[in-house]
Scaffold this active site. Structure first.
Site, PDB file in Angstrom:
ATOM      1  N   ARG A  12       0.860  -1.175   0.000  1.00  0.00           N
ATOM      2  CA  ARG A  12       0.000   0.000   0.000  1.00  0.00           C
ATOM      3  C   ARG A  12       0.903   1.232   0.000  1.00  0.00           C
ATOM      4  O   ARG A  12       1.931   1.262   0.681  1.00  0.00           O
ATOM      5  CB  ARG A  12      -0.886   0.005   1.241  1.00  0.00           C
ATOM      6  CG  ARG A  12      -1.850   1.165   1.303  1.00  0.00           C
ATOM      7  CD  ARG A  12      -2.640   1.121   2.599  1.00  0.00           C
ATOM      8  NE  ARG A  12      -3.515   2.287   2.723  1.00  0.00           N
ATOM      9  CZ  ARG A  12      -4.109   2.634   3.851  1.00  0.00           C
ATOM     10  NH1 ARG A  12      -3.935   1.907   4.955  1.00  0.00           N
ATOM     11  NH2 ARG A  12      -4.868   3.700   3.889  1.00  0.00           N
ATOM     12  N   HIS A  13       0.520   2.242  -0.756  1.00  0.00           N
ATOM     13  CA  HIS A  13       1.272   3.500  -0.837  1.00  0.00           C
ATOM     14  C   HIS A  13       1.594   4.064   0.551  1.00  0.00           C
ATOM     15  O   HIS A  13       0.936   3.727   1.540  1.00  0.00           O
ATOM     16  CB  HIS A  13       0.471   4.535  -1.626  1.00  0.00           C
ATOM     17  CG  HIS A  13      -0.862   4.841  -0.995  1.00  0.00           C
ATOM     18  ND1 HIS A  13      -1.004   5.722   0.061  1.00  0.00           N
ATOM     19  CD2 HIS A  13      -2.086   4.355  -1.256  1.00  0.00           C
ATOM     20  CE1 HIS A  13      -2.266   5.775   0.415  1.00  0.00           C
ATOM     21  NE2 HIS A  13      -2.953   4.942  -0.367  1.00  0.00           N
ATOM     22  N   GLY A  14       2.561   4.971   0.608  1.00  0.00           N
ATOM     23  CA  GLY A  14       2.877   5.685   1.845  1.00  0.00           C
ATOM     24  C   GLY A  14       1.742   6.633   2.243  1.00  0.00           C
ATOM     25  O   GLY A  14       0.803   6.882   1.482  1.00  0.00           O
ATOM     26  N   THR A  16      -0.622   9.781   3.245  1.00  0.00           N
ATOM     27  CA  THR A  16      -0.990  11.090   2.697  1.00  0.00           C
ATOM     28  C   THR A  16      -1.633  11.914   3.803  1.00  0.00           C
ATOM     29  O   THR A  16      -2.031  11.379   4.843  1.00  0.00           O
ATOM     30  CB  THR A  16      -2.005  10.959   1.538  1.00  0.00           C
ATOM     31  OG1 THR A  16      -3.268  10.535   2.080  1.00  0.00           O
ATOM     32  CG2 THR A  16      -1.533   9.977   0.470  1.00  0.00           C
ATOM     33  N   ASP A  17      -1.775  13.203   3.565  1.00  0.00           N
ATOM     34  CA  ASP A  17      -2.459  14.048   4.548  1.00  0.00           C
ATOM     35  C   ASP A  17      -3.893  13.592   4.766  1.00  0.00           C
ATOM     36  O   ASP A  17      -4.408  13.661   5.885  1.00  0.00           O
ATOM     37  CB  ASP A  17      -2.436  15.520   4.113  1.00  0.00           C
ATOM     38  CG  ASP A  17      -1.055  16.152   4.270  1.00  0.00           C
ATOM     39  OD1 ASP A  17      -0.215  15.586   5.012  1.00  0.00           O
ATOM     40  OD2 ASP A  17      -0.817  17.209   3.653  1.00  0.00           O
ATOM     41  N   TRP A  18      -4.543  13.118   3.718  1.00  0.00           N
ATOM     42  CA  TRP A  18      -5.927  12.667   3.883  1.00  0.00           C
ATOM     43  C   TRP A  18      -6.009  11.394   4.720  1.00  0.00           C
ATOM     44  O   TRP A  18      -7.009  11.186   5.405  1.00  0.00           O
ATOM     45  CB  TRP A  18      -6.586  12.464   2.519  1.00  0.00           C
ATOM     46  CG  TRP A  18      -7.057  13.752   1.898  1.00  0.00           C
ATOM     47  CD1 TRP A  18      -6.745  15.022   2.291  1.00  0.00           C
ATOM     48  CD2 TRP A  18      -7.927  13.891   0.778  1.00  0.00           C
ATOM     49  NE1 TRP A  18      -7.362  15.934   1.483  1.00  0.00           N
ATOM     50  CE2 TRP A  18      -8.098  15.269   0.534  1.00  0.00           C
ATOM     51  CE3 TRP A  18      -8.561  12.994  -0.067  1.00  0.00           C
ATOM     52  CZ2 TRP A  18      -8.894  15.758  -0.498  1.00  0.00           C
ATOM     53  CZ3 TRP A  18      -9.349  13.476  -1.100  1.00  0.00           C
ATOM     54  CH2 TRP A  18      -9.522  14.841  -1.307  1.00  0.00           C
ATOM     55  N   ASN A  19      -4.980  10.534   4.691  1.00  0.00           N
ATOM     56  CA  ASN A  19      -4.957   9.397   5.618  1.00  0.00           C
ATOM     57  C   ASN A  19      -4.993   9.903   7.051  1.00  0.00           C
ATOM     58  O   ASN A  19      -5.750   9.403   7.888  1.00  0.00           O
ATOM     59  CB  ASN A  19      -3.697   8.546   5.450  1.00  0.00           C
ATOM     60  CG  ASN A  19      -3.641   7.741   4.171  1.00  0.00           C
ATOM     61  OD1 ASN A  19      -2.578   7.595   3.580  1.00  0.00           O
ATOM     62  ND2 ASN A  19      -4.756   7.197   3.709  1.00  0.00           N
ATOM     63  N   HIS A 152      -3.369   0.237  -3.357  1.00  0.00           N
ATOM     64  CA  HIS A 152      -4.133   0.950  -2.335  1.00  0.00           C
ATOM     65  C   HIS A 152      -4.783  -0.049  -1.383  1.00  0.00           C
ATOM     66  O   HIS A 152      -4.936  -1.230  -1.715  1.00  0.00           O
ATOM     67  CB  HIS A 152      -5.192   1.823  -3.013  1.00  0.00           C
ATOM     68  CG  HIS A 152      -4.605   2.738  -4.046  1.00  0.00           C
ATOM     69  ND1 HIS A 152      -4.189   4.012  -3.758  1.00  0.00           N
ATOM     70  CD2 HIS A 152      -4.322   2.537  -5.360  1.00  0.00           C
ATOM     71  CE1 HIS A 152      -3.699   4.575  -4.852  1.00  0.00           C
ATOM     72  NE2 HIS A 152      -3.762   3.689  -5.837  1.00  0.00           N
TER      73      HIS A 152
END
Length: 195
Positions: A12-14, A16-19, A152
């Site tokens: 899964r990607h690193g 993000t601010d939305w995470n 993702h």
């Protein structure tokens, strides 16, 4: 070469601010934040001795940026079928607000996890079919090889449950952490597993 399993490293990607903010990202194209970049670099160091025959990524920048860091100058093949579930009108909205405003949807998802969908978005079944078609092609191109796939959370979770012979409804419980690789073999060997 039929019968040779492909070893898939699913990442899964690193972050993000939305995470961090607790927002539905879906297919909104958000970048990695500083922690996400650091997570990808840390993982790149941990797996630097692992040899991959090929590296594939979602085309969304948070996944592609993670893949480029992990690839260390090697080619990254992009496939939009590796994207996250499309969250429709909910993309960018806070989880907490959506859960409060659309309580009926979450009840419906408990009853019908494969077919329910956010307004204008995809169902879990559609995501699973889309991602599976991509990974079937990747495995057919690389029988018996080790492949890195950067994608993702829910998209990866559908592959994990399929590999374990679990119902797709369990995918919501199998979402991996950011930049935490999961290793599966494809195609799944479901003799005696699942229905």
């Amino acid at each position: 070469m039929q019968g040779k399993k492909t070893e898939l490293w699913l990442v899964r990607h690193g972050q993000t601010d939305w995470n961090v903010e607790g927002r539905y990202q879906g297919q909104a194209d958000r970048p990695l934040n500083e922690i996400g970049i650091r997570q990808a670099r840390d993982l790149a160091r941990k797996i630097s001795d692992v040899k991959f025959a090929a590296i594939y990524s979602s085309d969304l920048q948070r996944a592609f940026s993670t893949a480029k860091i992990l690839a260390d100058e090697r080619e990254v093949k992009v496939d939009p079928r590796l994207r996250e579930i499309h969250q429709g009108e909910w993309e960018g909205q806070l989880f907490s607000v959506i859960r409060e405003r659309y309580a009926d949807f979450f009840e419906d998802r408990r009853e019908n996890p494969l077919e329910s969908r956010p307004p204008g978005g995809e169902s879990l079944k559609e995501v699973a079919e889309r991602v599976k078609s991509c990974v079937d092609e990747i495995a057919a191109r690389h029988p018996g090889e080790r492949i890195l796939i950067v994608s993702h959370g829910l998209a990866i979770a559908t592959l994990i449950v399929a590999s374990l012979g679990m119902p797709f409804s369990k995918a919501f419980e199998m979402i991996p952490e950011n930049a935490d690789p999961k290793i599966i073999f494809w195609p799944p060997d479901l003799n005696g597993k699942g229905k």
